[in-house]
Write an enzyme that holds these catalytic residues in place. Structure first.
Site, PDB file in Angstrom:
ATOM      1  CE  LYS A  79      -3.579   2.500   2.643  1.00 14.04           C
ATOM      2  NZ  LYS A  79      -4.802   2.558   3.500  1.00 14.04           N
TER       3      LYS A  79
ATOM      4  CE  LYS B 141      -6.168   2.110  -0.252  1.00 14.91           C
ATOM      5  NZ  LYS B 141      -5.866   2.268   1.079  1.00 14.91           N
TER       6      LYS B 141
HETATM    7  C1  PBG Z   1      -7.339   3.725   5.340  1.00 15.54           C
HETATM    8  C2  PBG Z   1      -7.927   3.222   3.534  1.00 15.54           C
HETATM    9  C3  PBG Z   1      -7.082   4.108   3.009  1.00 15.54           C
HETATM   10  C4  PBG Z   1      -8.548   3.387   1.701  1.00 15.54           C
HETATM   11  C5  PBG Z   1      -8.256   2.787   1.825  1.00 15.54           C
HETATM   12  N1  PBG Z   1      -7.877   2.163   3.974  1.00 15.54           N
HETATM   13  C6  PBG Z   1      -6.722   5.606   3.091  1.00 15.54           C
HETATM   14  C7  PBG Z   1      -5.941   5.984   3.152  1.00 15.54           C
HETATM   15  O1  PBG Z   1      -4.675   4.847   3.940  1.00 15.54           O
HETATM   16  O2  PBG Z   1      -5.231   7.055   3.930  1.00 15.54           O
HETATM   17  C8  PBG Z   1      -8.174   4.661   0.699  1.00 15.54           C
HETATM   18  C9  PBG Z   1      -8.522   4.003  -1.257  1.00 15.54           C
HETATM   19  C10 PBG Z   1      -9.609   4.676  -1.689  1.00 15.54           C
HETATM   20  O3  PBG Z   1      -8.484   5.801  -2.094  1.00 15.54           O
HETATM   21  O4  PBG Z   1     -10.237   4.789  -1.839  1.00 15.54           O
HETATM   22  N2  PBG Z   1      -5.974   2.857   5.290  1.00 15.54           N
END
Ligand code: PBG
Length: 351
Positions: A219, A273
């Site tokens: 991520k 992601k």
């Molecule tokens: C929380 C999380 C996020 C997303 C999914 N879970 C945001 C972040 O890490 O700031 C992003 C999903 C999206 O942008 O559609 N940890």
């Protein structure tokens, strides 16, 4: 180009003469297989079906409430009763699973994200309600503190630092709370070190042997999460950025090391992601581990396609389908996407 020019000039000649004059000496012509729709279908290497979709939905307090998310046209936050309607729609469209994300009342957010451990919090209420009505629908939920903390970070913050091990202890509790509420899949999205192993151990010790772990293994610290943070209400409060725990977009090998740790620690499924800007990572992770590998087409990707489509600059439906197919080609077993219901409807119409 010259061929086209020549063809124009010689239009009056019979077709056969024209072809003879222009014919290249080729035995292999890849275009033959593309000559008609039936043939293109026959040789297609990848196909998108509704079985590949996970629909992320946002939750809000209240009853009979649907709130538009300004930066994600077409996406709404649902109160728990309305989330049932979304679940019903998913069942009808044969979407296998939902991922639930709460927009927590700001009054309930604190420095420690303690509302995450409330067994009666918004996401837990939605989990039990949906599970009761639709036991066959898969339900996933994030393990991370950002929808619950007053500072918008995924972990505990001390002197400007996100504490790792202390955060993992809280995440373990959060995973148990979610499992008790009926979640099928916990998805640690926090990027703390060692959380997958700790969560697996605690789930098993507490009778949740079947609860799957979908690890957000790779991520990235991405600007493409902006609209999501609007949707869960953490944009306004976020202090600084997440670069000390989420990955550096410059790195690819590091994604494999992250994924390897999660595999060792017991992840059932891996996730990469964001999606489109990281197709190389998706491909490498799938190749290296062969585990079920999911990709998250994140909020900013959705917003870009929608914004361009609204301006008439691209065909939104086509961009949606092309991007989803690209994930399949890059090795995704399934895709989290806000387009899930729209793509499923389109697929149902076409078959
Ligand atoms: C929380 C999380 C996020 C997303 C999914 N879970 C945001 C972040 O890490 O700031 C992003 C999903 C999206 O942008 O559609 N940890």
């Amino acid at each position: 180009m010259p061929l086209i020019g020549k063809a124009k000039v010689e239009r009056i000649q019979p077709a056969s003469a024209r072809n003879d004059a222009a014919r290249l000496d080729l035995t292999t012509r890849p275009r033959r297989n593309r000559k008609a729709a039936w043939s293109r279908k026959l040789v297609a290497e990848n196909v998108l079906t509704t079985d590949d979709l996970v629909w992320p939905i946002f939750l809000c307090d209240g009853e009979r409430k649907r709130e538009a998310v300004a930066s994600m046209p077409g996406v709404e936050r649902y109160s728990v009763d309305e989330s049932l309607r979304a679940a019903e729609q998913a069942m009808k469209l044969k979407i296998p699973a939902l991922a639930l994300f709460p927009n927590t009342d700001p009054a309930l957010r604190d420095a420690n994200g303690s509302e995450a451990l409330n067994p009666n919090n918004l996401v837990c209420r939605a989990l039990t309600t949906i599970k009761r009505e639709f036991p066959d629908l898969g339900l996933a939920a994030d393990v991370a503190l950002d929808p619950y903390t007053s500072h918008g970070h995924d972990g505990l913050l001390e002197d400007g630092k996100i504490l790792n091990d202390e955060t993992v202890a809280v995440l373990v509790e959060q995973a148990l709370v979610l499992a008790n509420a009926g979640v099928d899949v916990v998805a640690p999205s926090d990027m703390m070190d060692g959380r997958v192993g700790a969560i697996r151990k605690a789930l098993d010790a507490n009778g949740h042997v079947e609860t799957q772990i979908l690890s957000y293994a790779a991520k990235y610290a991405s600007c493409f999460y902006g609209p999501f943070r609007d949707a869960v209400g953490s944009n306004a409060t976020l202090v600084g950025d997440k670069r000390t725990y989420q990955m550096d977009p410059a790195n690819g090998d590091e994604a494999l090391r992250e994924a390897a740790l999660d595999v060792e620690e017991g992840a059932d499924m891996l996730m990469v992601k964001p999606g489109l800007p990281y197709l190389d990572i998706l491909w490498r992770v799938k190749e290296a581990f062969g585990l079920p590998t999911l990709v998250y087409q994140v909020s900013g990707e959705y917003a870009m396609i929608e914004a361009a489509a609204k301006n008439g600059w691209i065909d939104g439906d086509k961009a949606m389908m092309e991007s989803l197919l690209a994930f399949k080609r890059a090795g995704a077993d399934a895709i989290l996407t806000y387009f899930a219901p729209r793509a499923a409807e389109k697929l149902a119409r076409e078959h």
